[in-house]
Design a protein around this motif. Structure first.
Motif, PDB file in Angstrom:
ATOM      1  N   TYR A 104       0.808  -1.215   0.000  1.00 34.81           N
ATOM      2  CA  TYR A 104       0.000   0.000   0.000  1.00 34.81           C
ATOM      3  C   TYR A 104       0.846   1.271   0.000  1.00 34.81           C
ATOM      4  CZ  TYR A 104      -3.213  -3.493   2.047  1.00 34.81           C
ATOM      5  OH  TYR A 104      -3.956  -4.614   2.308  1.00 34.81           O
ATOM      6  N   ARG A 105       2.143   1.133   0.092  1.00 33.61           N
ATOM      7  CA  ARG A 105       3.009   2.292   0.281  1.00 33.61           C
ATOM      8  C   ARG A 105       3.851   2.588  -0.956  1.00 33.61           C
ATOM      9  NH1 ARG A 105       5.049   0.190   6.206  1.00 33.61           N
ATOM     10  NH2 ARG A 105       3.445   1.216   7.479  1.00 33.61           N
ATOM     11  N   VAL A 106       4.162   3.869  -1.139  1.00 37.87           N
ATOM     12  CA  VAL A 106       5.066   4.290  -2.210  1.00 37.87           C
ATOM     13  C   VAL A 106       5.747   5.577  -1.750  1.00 37.87           C
ATOM     14  CG1 VAL A 106       3.223   5.532  -3.436  1.00 37.87           C
ATOM     15  CG2 VAL A 106       5.271   4.825  -4.672  1.00 37.87           C
ATOM     16  N   ASN A 107       7.048   5.690  -2.034  1.00 43.26           N
ATOM     17  CA  ASN A 107       7.756   6.895  -1.604  1.00 43.26           C
ATOM     18  C   ASN A 107       7.809   7.936  -2.714  1.00 43.26           C
ATOM     19  OD1 ASN A 107       9.881   6.250  -3.347  1.00 43.26           O
ATOM     20  ND2 ASN A 107      11.194   5.456  -1.727  1.00 43.26           N
ATOM     21  N   GLU A 108       8.464   9.052  -2.454  1.00 40.86           N
ATOM     22  CA  GLU A 108       8.488  10.162  -3.413  1.00 40.86           C
ATOM     23  C   GLU A 108       9.223   9.814  -4.694  1.00 40.86           C
ATOM     24  OE1 GLU A 108      10.138  13.442  -1.310  1.00 40.86           O
ATOM     25  OE2 GLU A 108       8.359  13.771  -0.060  1.00 40.86           O
ATOM     26  N   ASP A 109      10.059   8.780  -4.663  1.00 41.39           N
ATOM     27  CA  ASP A 109      10.794   8.359  -5.856  1.00 41.39           C
ATOM     28  C   ASP A 109      10.060   7.285  -6.642  1.00 41.39           C
ATOM     29  OD1 ASP A 109      12.967  10.082  -5.280  1.00 41.39           O
ATOM     30  OD2 ASP A 109      13.773   8.615  -3.852  1.00 41.39           O
ATOM     31  N   GLY A 110       8.837   6.970  -6.229  1.00 38.98           N
ATOM     32  CA  GLY A 110       8.053   5.962  -6.931  1.00 38.98           C
ATOM     33  C   GLY A 110       8.395   4.536  -6.549  1.00 38.98           C
ATOM     34  N   VAL A 111       9.162   4.352  -5.482  1.00 38.91           N
ATOM     35  CA  VAL A 111       9.511   3.013  -5.013  1.00 38.91           C
ATOM     36  C   VAL A 111       8.434   2.539  -4.051  1.00 38.91           C
ATOM     37  CG1 VAL A 111      11.195   1.601  -3.764  1.00 38.91           C
ATOM     38  CG2 VAL A 111      11.969   3.442  -5.269  1.00 38.91           C
ATOM     39  N   ARG A 112       7.829   1.418  -4.349  1.00 37.19           N
ATOM     40  CA  ARG A 112       6.784   0.873  -3.493  1.00 37.19           C
ATOM     41  C   ARG A 112       7.401   0.106  -2.329  1.00 37.19           C
ATOM     42  NH1 ARG A 112       3.149  -2.667  -6.791  1.00 37.19           N
ATOM     43  NH2 ARG A 112       2.033  -2.790  -4.816  1.00 37.19           N
ATOM     44  N   GLY A 113       6.563  -0.180  -1.339  1.00 35.96           N
ATOM     45  CA  GLY A 113       7.034  -0.915  -0.178  1.00 35.96           C
ATOM     46  C   GLY A 113       7.487  -0.029   0.959  1.00 35.96           C
ATOM     47  N   GLU A 114       7.613   1.275   0.699  1.00 31.89           N
ATOM     48  CA  GLU A 114       8.034   2.221   1.728  1.00 31.89           C
ATOM     49  C   GLU A 114       7.410   3.571   1.426  1.00 31.89           C
ATOM     50  OE1 GLU A 114      12.324   3.689   0.065  1.00 31.89           O
ATOM     51  OE2 GLU A 114      12.231   1.615   0.812  1.00 31.89           O
ATOM     52  N   GLY A 115       7.509   4.490   2.374  1.00 31.25           N
ATOM     53  CA  GLY A 115       6.920   5.811   2.169  1.00 31.25           C
ATOM     54  C   GLY A 115       5.504   5.888   2.695  1.00 31.25           C
ATOM     55  N   SER A 116       4.703   6.778   2.124  1.00 29.40           N
ATOM     56  CA  SER A 116       3.337   7.011   2.598  1.00 29.40           C
ATOM     57  C   SER A 116       2.373   5.939   2.101  1.00 29.40           C
ATOM     58  CB  SER A 116       2.851   8.388   2.132  1.00 29.40           C
ATOM     59  OG  SER A 116       3.572   9.422   2.778  1.00 29.40           O
ATOM     60  N   GLN A 117       1.277   5.774   2.825  1.00 30.14           N
ATOM     61  CA  GLN A 117       0.253   4.816   2.443  1.00 30.14           C
ATOM     62  C   GLN A 117      -0.785   5.502   1.553  1.00 30.14           C
ATOM     63  OE1 GLN A 117      -1.450   2.569   5.664  1.00 30.14           O
ATOM     64  NE2 GLN A 117      -3.117   1.747   4.416  1.00 30.14           N
ATOM     65  N   TYR A 118      -1.149   4.803   0.456  1.00 29.68           N
ATOM     66  CA  TYR A 118      -2.120   5.355  -0.485  1.00 29.68           C
ATOM     67  C   TYR A 118      -3.306   4.425  -0.751  1.00 29.68           C
ATOM     68  CZ  TYR A 118       1.076   9.158  -1.641  1.00 29.68           C
ATOM     69  OH  TYR A 118       1.879  10.278  -1.571  1.00 29.68           O
ATOM     70  N   THR A 119      -3.202   3.186  -0.316  1.00 33.57           N
ATOM     71  CA  THR A 119      -4.271   2.225  -0.601  1.00 33.57           C
ATOM     72  C   THR A 119      -4.499   1.309   0.591  1.00 33.57           C
ATOM     73  OG1 THR A 119      -2.712   0.636  -1.564  1.00 33.57           O
ATOM     74  CG2 THR A 119      -3.800   2.153  -3.092  1.00 33.57           C
ATOM     75  N   LEU A 120      -5.569   0.523   0.512  1.00 34.75           N
ATOM     76  CA  LEU A 120      -5.820  -0.565   1.452  1.00 34.75           C
ATOM     77  C   LEU A 120      -6.710  -1.561   0.720  1.00 34.75           C
ATOM     78  CD1 LEU A 120      -6.503  -0.170   5.247  1.00 34.75           C
ATOM     79  CD2 LEU A 120      -7.419  -2.080   3.940  1.00 34.75           C
ATOM     80  N   ALA A 121      -6.319  -2.823   0.712  1.00 34.80           N
ATOM     81  CA  ALA A 121      -7.024  -3.835  -0.073  1.00 34.80           C
ATOM     82  C   ALA A 121      -8.155  -4.475   0.706  1.00 34.80           C
ATOM     83  CB  ALA A 121      -6.049  -4.915  -0.534  1.00 34.80           C
ATOM     84  N   ASP A 122      -9.160  -4.930  -0.033  1.00 35.26           N
ATOM     85  CA  ASP A 122     -10.256  -5.653   0.594  1.00 35.26           C
ATOM     86  C   ASP A 122      -9.897  -7.110   0.838  1.00 35.26           C
ATOM     87  OD1 ASP A 122     -10.231  -6.424  -2.059  1.00 35.26           O
ATOM     88  OD2 ASP A 122     -12.377  -6.180  -2.380  1.00 35.26           O
ATOM     89  N   GLY A 123      -8.956  -7.634   0.090  1.00 34.16           N
ATOM     90  CA  GLY A 123      -8.558  -9.031   0.214  1.00 34.16           C
ATOM     91  C   GLY A 123      -7.473  -9.347  -0.787  1.00 34.16           C
ATOM     92  N   PHE A 124      -7.140 -10.621  -0.900  1.00 34.50           N
ATOM     93  CA  PHE A 124      -5.996 -11.011  -1.708  1.00 34.50           C
ATOM     94  C   PHE A 124      -6.262 -12.292  -2.491  1.00 34.50           C
ATOM     95  CE2 PHE A 124      -4.488  -8.500   1.793  1.00 34.50           C
ATOM     96  CZ  PHE A 124      -3.548  -7.668   1.217  1.00 34.50           C
ATOM     97  N   THR A 125      -5.559 -12.406  -3.590  1.00 36.00           N
ATOM     98  CA  THR A 125      -5.452 -13.701  -4.248  1.00 36.00           C
ATOM     99  C   THR A 125      -4.412 -14.519  -3.482  1.00 36.00           C
ATOM    100  OG1 THR A 125      -3.685 -12.934  -5.729  1.00 36.00           O
ATOM    101  CG2 THR A 125      -5.957 -12.680  -6.502  1.00 36.00           C
ATOM    102  N   VAL A 126      -4.429 -15.813  -3.662  1.00 32.20           N
ATOM    103  CA  VAL A 126      -3.386 -16.665  -3.090  1.00 32.20           C
ATOM    104  C   VAL A 126      -3.163 -17.825  -4.055  1.00 32.20           C
ATOM    105  CG1 VAL A 126      -5.028 -17.990  -1.685  1.00 32.20           C
ATOM    106  CG2 VAL A 126      -2.613 -17.966  -1.064  1.00 32.20           C
ATOM    107  N   THR A 127      -1.902 -18.164  -4.267  1.00 31.44           N
ATOM    108  CA  THR A 127      -1.553 -19.207  -5.230  1.00 31.44           C
ATOM    109  C   THR A 127      -0.935 -20.409  -4.532  1.00 31.44           C
ATOM    110  OG1 THR A 127       0.575 -18.135  -5.587  1.00 31.44           O
ATOM    111  CG2 THR A 127      -1.183 -17.615  -7.150  1.00 31.44           C
ATOM    112  N   GLY A 128      -0.971 -21.531  -5.225  1.00 31.42           N
ATOM    113  CA  GLY A 128      -0.384 -22.754  -4.701  1.00 31.42           C
ATOM    114  C   GLY A 128      -0.723 -23.918  -5.602  1.00 31.42           C
ATOM    115  N   PHE A 129      -0.558 -25.120  -5.086  1.00 32.37           N
ATOM    116  CA  PHE A 129      -0.811 -26.329  -5.855  1.00 32.37           C
ATOM    117  C   PHE A 129      -2.171 -26.932  -5.511  1.00 32.37           C
ATOM    118  CE2 PHE A 129       3.829 -26.335  -6.134  1.00 32.37           C
ATOM    119  CZ  PHE A 129       4.036 -26.735  -7.450  1.00 32.37           C
TER     120      PHE A 129
END
Length: 402
Positions: A104-129
């Protein structure tokens, strides 16, 4: 900003892909029951164009109040989204699992994973066998493999017994899933996510990554995928697995309902095995990664909806829709013994291990085509692991302007 919505009527608009409409409508109904003065109207574009249309919709004179965002770095950098840090503090969103917050985060340089929060998900996909229980029993498999060595032994046994070890529709890139499985195990969830998130100097073109992809090359040469995998799409692969043609099928929660209906008690699900001594890591993207457009007319009410997404009511709605829920908590109720129940249990293990990894195809807008074509060539013996990774990294750097 305020977390209080008062009693005056509030009208919001939500924007998403049409394939997620049923999930969204159920979430909206649950939210409106809790906040009867709020009315949310859904607005939808076809799934294959929603991501392309989103920047135009967000920049319009009358943007929605809540909108699904895929290319987060691009739209956050263009000033089209509300910075959610104040709401994150007010609602204690820092309590969410770190692996989810990073998405949900992105910093001023456009790098995700850090910086300010801009989103929040309702849920997730999950993969496996997914696995065929009857075929597994023929090979003496009574429980899912816990290590890669155990998985490799089962693949060899299946091939020797005349079964297709792993069904895959590689015309639409399904062997990319097993390729990323090996990359996740070799490089670790954090390293792969940093590459997807555009961390400075991140590269997928390393000796460790090449060694991981060699395994997929070996599996292709050993006949562990169907001979016509490059001519089979995901729909065809799903049908062939359901008809008993293969031991395993690597896919995601989106196929659970169809397999439950077609295979009943004969289908099981497990997370990708991790290297011995390591925690599981597998691909798990947001279902709808919701942002509040900068032009929203009622950001407080929109933020209340985002916070609602981690409630037990919303988690149940998302699980009922076949996705894995946001945040942490009790595993939502599911039909006992169903494959959806197994997926929910597997996702809880993944969250506990902080092992959610974003799909490598989504690192840039154009990489899906590159990954798919290069892995098709790998399966055909037309390229090497080293050349595959070099081609992917070139496209990645070209799109990022590096």
């Amino acid at each position: 900003m305020s977390t209080e919505l008062g009693e005056e009527p509030i009208e919001l608009t939500l924007y998403d892909g049409a394939g997620l409409k049923a999930k969204d409508e159920a979430l909206i109904a649950a939210f409106e029951e809790k906040y009867p003065n709020v009315t949310i109207t859904g607005r939808y574009d076809p799934d294959d164009v929603q991501a392309q249309n989103a920047p135009r919709v967000l920049a319009s004179a009358d943007p929605p109040d809540i909108a699904r965002v895929i290319a987060l770095s691009d739209v956050a950098g263009d000033g089209l989204l509300t910075n959610l840090d104040a709401y994150a503090d007010a609602y204690n969103w820092d309590e969410l699992p770190e692996g989810q917050l990073a998405q949900y985060r992105v910093n001023e340089d456009g790098v995700r994973g850090e910086g300010s929060q801009y989103t929040l998900a309702d849920g997730f996909t999950v993969t496996g066998f997914y696995y065929n229980k009857e075929l597994a029993e023929q090979l003496g498999m009574t429980t899912p493999p816990q290590t890669m060595d155990e998985l490799q032994d089962l693949l060899a046994q299946a091939e020797e017994a005349g079964m297709v070890p792993i069904m895959a529709g590689n015309q639409t890139g399904q062997v990319v899933f097993t390729t990323q499985m090996m990359l996740n195990n070799a490089l670790g969830a954090e390293s792969v996510n940093e590459w997807v998130f555009h961390a400075p100097e991140a590269t997928i073109d390393t000796p460790e990554a090449a060694e991981a992809v060699v395994t997929i090359q070996d599996w292709a040469e050993a006949g562990y995928f169907p001979e016509d995998t490059n001519g089979t799409d995901a729909t065809g692969a799903l049908g062939r697995f359901a008809n008993g043609e293969a031991l395993f099928y690597f896919s995601g929660n989106w196929d659970a309902a169809a397999l439950d209906e077609q295979m009943g008690d004969n289908v099981g699900f497990f997370l990708s095995p991790a290297p011995e001594g390591s925690e599981p890591a597998t691909m798990s993207d947001p279902a709808s990664n919701f942002a509040i457009p900068a032009g929203s007319d009622d950001k407080d009410a929109a933020a209340a909806f985002l916070d609602f997404l981690r409630s037990e009511e919303a988690r149940q709605v998302v699980a009922d829709a076949g996705f894995a829920p946001s945040g942490e908590g009790e595993i939502p109720a599911t039909e006992e013994g169903s494959v959806n129940a197994q997926i929910q249990e597997a996702f809880a293990q993944l969250v506990e291990a902080d092992g959610q990894v974003q799909f490598v195809q989504n690192a840039t807008n154009g990489l899906t085509t590159t990954w798919n074509s290069e892995v098709q060539r790998l399966v055909d013996g037309a390229t090497s692991p080293e050349d595959l990774l070099a081609a992917v990294q070139r496209q990645y750097e070209s799109e990022l302007g590096r």
